[in-house]
Design an enzyme around this catalytic site. Structure first.
Site, PDB file in Angstrom:
ATOM      1  CG  HIS A 142       1.009  -4.710 -13.614  1.00 20.86           C
ATOM      2  ND1 HIS A 142       2.238  -5.118 -13.181  1.00 20.86           N
ATOM      3  CD2 HIS A 142       0.827  -3.460 -13.108  1.00 20.86           C
ATOM      4  CE1 HIS A 142       2.796  -4.150 -12.455  1.00 20.86           C
ATOM      5  NE2 HIS A 142       1.945  -3.135 -12.391  1.00 20.86           N
ATOM      6  CG  ASN A 144      -3.286  -7.213   7.928  1.00 16.42           C
ATOM      7  OD1 ASN A 144      -3.452  -6.640   8.997  1.00 16.42           O
ATOM      8  ND2 ASN A 144      -4.036  -6.961   6.856  1.00 16.42           N
ATOM      9  CD  GLU A 145      -7.775  -6.517   8.136  1.00 19.79           C
ATOM     10  OE1 GLU A 145      -8.351  -6.673   7.047  1.00 19.79           O
ATOM     11  OE2 GLU A 145      -7.815  -5.460   8.778  1.00 19.79           O
ATOM     12  CG  HIS A 164      -0.703  -6.064   5.272  1.00 20.75           C
ATOM     13  ND1 HIS A 164      -0.768  -5.446   6.498  1.00 20.75           N
ATOM     14  CD2 HIS A 164      -1.832  -5.692   4.626  1.00 20.75           C
ATOM     15  CE1 HIS A 164      -1.882  -4.722   6.578  1.00 20.75           C
ATOM     16  NE2 HIS A 164      -2.549  -4.848   5.443  1.00 20.75           N
ATOM     17  CE1 TYR A 194      -9.638   0.731   9.658  1.00 18.15           C
ATOM     18  CE2 TYR A 194      -9.522  -1.648   9.666  1.00 18.15           C
ATOM     19  CZ  TYR A 194      -8.906  -0.416   9.552  1.00 18.15           C
ATOM     20  OH  TYR A 194      -7.558  -0.351   9.350  1.00 18.15           O
ATOM     21  CD  GLU A 207      -4.947  -2.612   9.592  1.00 17.25           C
ATOM     22  OE1 GLU A 207      -6.059  -2.389   9.062  1.00 17.25           O
ATOM     23  OE2 GLU A 207      -4.063  -3.289   9.056  1.00 17.25           O
ATOM     24  CG  ASP A 264       2.686  -0.221 -11.043  1.00 20.04           C
ATOM     25  OD1 ASP A 264       2.380  -1.263 -10.429  1.00 20.04           O
ATOM     26  OD2 ASP A 264       2.585  -0.111 -12.286  1.00 20.04           O
ATOM     27  CG  ASN A 280      -6.256  -5.061  11.992  1.00 20.21           C
ATOM     28  OD1 ASN A 280      -5.514  -4.864  12.955  1.00 20.21           O
ATOM     29  ND2 ASN A 280      -5.806  -5.240  10.767  1.00 20.21           N
ATOM     30  CD  GLN A 294      -2.912  -1.208   2.266  1.00 18.26           C
ATOM     31  OE1 GLN A 294      -2.551  -1.855   3.252  1.00 18.26           O
ATOM     32  NE2 GLN A 294      -4.073  -0.586   2.221  1.00 18.26           N
ATOM     33  NE  ARG A 343      -0.165  -4.652  12.115  1.00 18.18           N
ATOM     34  CZ  ARG A 343      -1.138  -4.766  11.204  1.00 18.18           C
ATOM     35  NH1 ARG A 343      -1.872  -3.725  10.852  1.00 18.18           N
ATOM     36  NH2 ARG A 343      -1.390  -5.936  10.657  1.00 18.18           N
TER      37      ARG A 343
END
Ligand SMILES: *[C@@H]1O[C@H](CO)[C@@H](O)[C@H](O)[C@H]1NC(C)=O
Ligand SMILES: *[C@@H]1O[C@H](CO)[C@@H](O)[C@H](O)[C@H]1NC(C)=O
Ligand SMILES: *[C@@H]1O[C@H](CO)[C@@H](O)[C@H](O)[C@H]1NC(C)=O
Ligand SMILES: *[C@@H]1O[C@H](CO)[C@@H](O)[C@H](O)[C@H]1NC(C)=O
Ligand SMILES: *[C@@H]1O[C@H](CO)[C@@H](O)[C@H](O)[C@H]1NC(C)=O
Length: 522
Positions: free
Chosen positions: A74, A201-202, A157, A345, A415, A87, A343, A54, A112
């Site tokens: 791509h 991660n998740e 991740h 949200y 998170e 990219d 995590n 990310q 993190r």
């Protein structure tokens, strides 16, 4: 962070909503004004997070291998909401020193981050280690240590080396060994300075969205089978890496290793309906228990085992679509995390619904509930995301009661943060952090939930998976039109800095509603 939502969103008016204004088990009033009555102790960890794909960019620099996200985007340039890819992203491969300065500005003691597996092992396997990859992470980690910031490093991740994706990714049992090999390489490379690790991660978002549906790459849509295979082998890979660390590295490196799991809070749509309460429990078991129970108790929850076995049988399968662990695997899994990385949200309202709503077979069909969000919950960004702070406290209690206390460990919130459409005056994010952190304080102080730390998602605006750059979670704004990817603190960065500094929440600080706001001249 997750991007597009796989859940059926509907806006239903609910007649009975008294439970929204009270918090389970206490009569503590929810007054979001003045100073919070509780404070964060001095040893409470505050951090900020990003992940490799990310932010790093430099997707083909220095001999880096392709991750399956590189390859997939791509090949499918229109897959993301804005046709973008990562990219370049925030170009943190080149800007990492500035990132470290931003973390220092916040006063955050922890960062993190994740390692890109294909940057270190371009083919995915350990027969060739990239010198450039080795050097990049060594430089970044040393920069952090120099700035007195503790790195919390995630091994995976979501950016699987593409050659391993071509072999079936996490549906391939051999991945368990390949992950162990990768883990050994990075423990050897960085274990001298990295003392807090998370393996995955998740896995829930990754397997459900990427293997069970098309919401995330690799978009296999192998619903009903793929998400369970992914779950099974990711769990085993995690456990194997844990045992490796425990046996060969912990005695000399003295670090901690855990996993990061994600969960929405599941609230019964109608709190007095037994069916809705059962639906909420089914959701939590199928989507969180399926990961947490093996790691903290050794095997899948009985409910999940029975449900997928029953459904498989009814559908004409000879064997369950959810694989079984051997006794030896149960032993390897049990207690394989030194802390619970959580995590969180948003929350959903649950009610039973079967049949036509979902593909068959699928994890959704096996779960048998429909998800919606209450129209009174504000929705500042993505359609899956709405604000319900009380859900956070309830989830912290659920996790504490079911997994944390039994294992005598603590929770690190790895998170949490708010998604909007961008802008420097991010008052909704400010309100979100105040309220969610306040719910954390209530869970810690009134419910005795053992919470060791909190990591905000995210340091800056990043590539948000299927959403591309359309939704923003950052404390810092990033100008994606500038070659330098210029970073600017948002008002929320100021707020976070203030909370970290004072270890308390001042609801009036940076609040346009507060009478003190004008005199503050903020
Ligand atoms: C702090 O406690 C007082 C007294 O119980 C209460 O009136 C007030 O609303 C609380 N403040 C917050 C921010 O919770
Ligand atoms: C992507 O979308 C554009 C504009 O709608 C279209 O012209 C192009 O063919 C699409 N590309 C692919 C690979 O689907
Ligand atoms: C909620 O459930 C209770 C118990 O089943 C029922 O009596 C009540 O009518 C339900 N309320 C709504 C709004 O559906
Ligand atoms: C599975 O089926 C058995 C036998 O019909 C039933 O007793 C049990 O409640 C079912 N379990 C679940 C979770 O659906
Ligand atoms: C629980 O953990 C704490 C701190 O790690 C330790 O001091 C304590 O002895 C443990 N308690 C039990 C019952 O294992």
């Amino acid at each position: 962070m997750r991007g597009k939502s796989g859940v059926a969103l509907s806006v239903a008016a609910l007649a009975c909503f008294s439970f929204l204004s009270t918090v389970a088990g206490t009569s503590e009033p929810l007054m979001y004004t003045g100073l919070s009555n509780y404070t964060f102790p001095d040893d409470f960890i505050f951090g900020v997070a990003t992940s490799a794909y990310q932010v790093e960019g430099a997707w083909n620099v220095g001999g880096k291998g392709e991750s399956m996200w590189d390859t997939y985007l791509h090949k499918h340039p229109n897959y993301t909401a804005d046709g973008s890819n990562a990219d370049i992203a925030t170009d943190s491969y080149h800007n990492y020193k500035e990132d470290v300065k931003m973390i220092q500005y916040l006063g955050s003691s922890h960062y993190r981050l994740s390692l890109s597996w294909p940057r270190i092992l371009p083919k995915g396997t350990d027969n060739y280690i990239s010198e450039d990859g080795k050097r990049y992470y060594r430089n970044l980690l040393e920069e952090l240590i120099k700035a007195n910031i503790t790195p919390m490093v995630t091994l995976f991740h979501w950016d699987l080396p593409n050659p391993l994706m071509d072999l079936g990714g996490w549906t391939n049992p051999k991945m368990v060994d390949y992950f162990e090999d990768y883990a050994r390489v990075v423990f050897e490379l960085y274990g001298d300075i990295v003392k807090v690790w998370t393996t995955m991660n998740e896995p829930h978002q990754h397997c459900y969205n990427g293997y069970g549906t098309t919401y995330f790459a690799p978009a296999l849509n192998a619903h009903g089978i793929g998400e369970y295979l992914c779950t099974h082998y990711i769990l085993l890979a995690h456990a194997k890496a844990y045992r490796l660390y425990d046996k060969e590295f912990r005695p000399k490196q003295h670090g901690q290793l855990g996993i990061t799991l994600d969960a929405f809070w599941a609230e019964p749509k109608n709190a007095s309906s037994q069916e809705d309460r059962d639906g909420a429990e089914a959701y939590l078991q199928m989507h969180l228990g399926i990961y947490a129970h093996p790691i903290f108790s050794g095997n899948y929850p009985d409910f999940v085992r029975q449900r997928v076995d029953n459904m498989s049988l009814q559908q004409g399968f000879t064997r369950s679509r959810l694989p079984y662990f051997s006794q030896e695997e149960v032993e390897m899994l049990k207690g394989s995390s030194d802390f619970f990385g959580l995590n969180h949200y948003t929350s959903y309202l649950m009610s039973p619904c079967a049949g036509e709503n979902y593909q068959k077979p699928s994890m959704d069909d096996d779960t048998g509930v429909c998800l919606e969000q209450h129209p009174s919950w504000t929705k500042p960004g993505a359609d899956w995301f709405s604000v319900y702070p009380e859900g956070f406290r309830k989830l912290l209690n659920f996790v504490n009661n079911n997994y944390v206390q039994k294992n005598n460990i603590s929770i690190i919130v790895t998170e949490n943060g708010l998604c909007d459409h961008g802008g420097l005056k991010d008052y909704e994010r400010i309100a979100y952090y105040k309220k969610y952190l306040y719910q954390l304080l209530l869970a810690k102080n009134l419910d005795n939930v053992n919470i060791q730390g909190y990591v905000a998602w995210t340091l800056m605006d990043v590539f948000e998976w299927s959403d591309g750059y359309k939704t923003k979670f950052g404390l810092f704004h990033v100008d994606f039109n500038s070659p330098e990817r210029t970073r600017t603190p948002k008002l929320s960065a100021k707020l976070y800095k203030e909370i970290v500094r004072t270890r308390q929440i001042d609801f009036d600080y940076l609040s346009p509603e507060s009478s003190r706001y004008q005199s503050n001249k903020l």
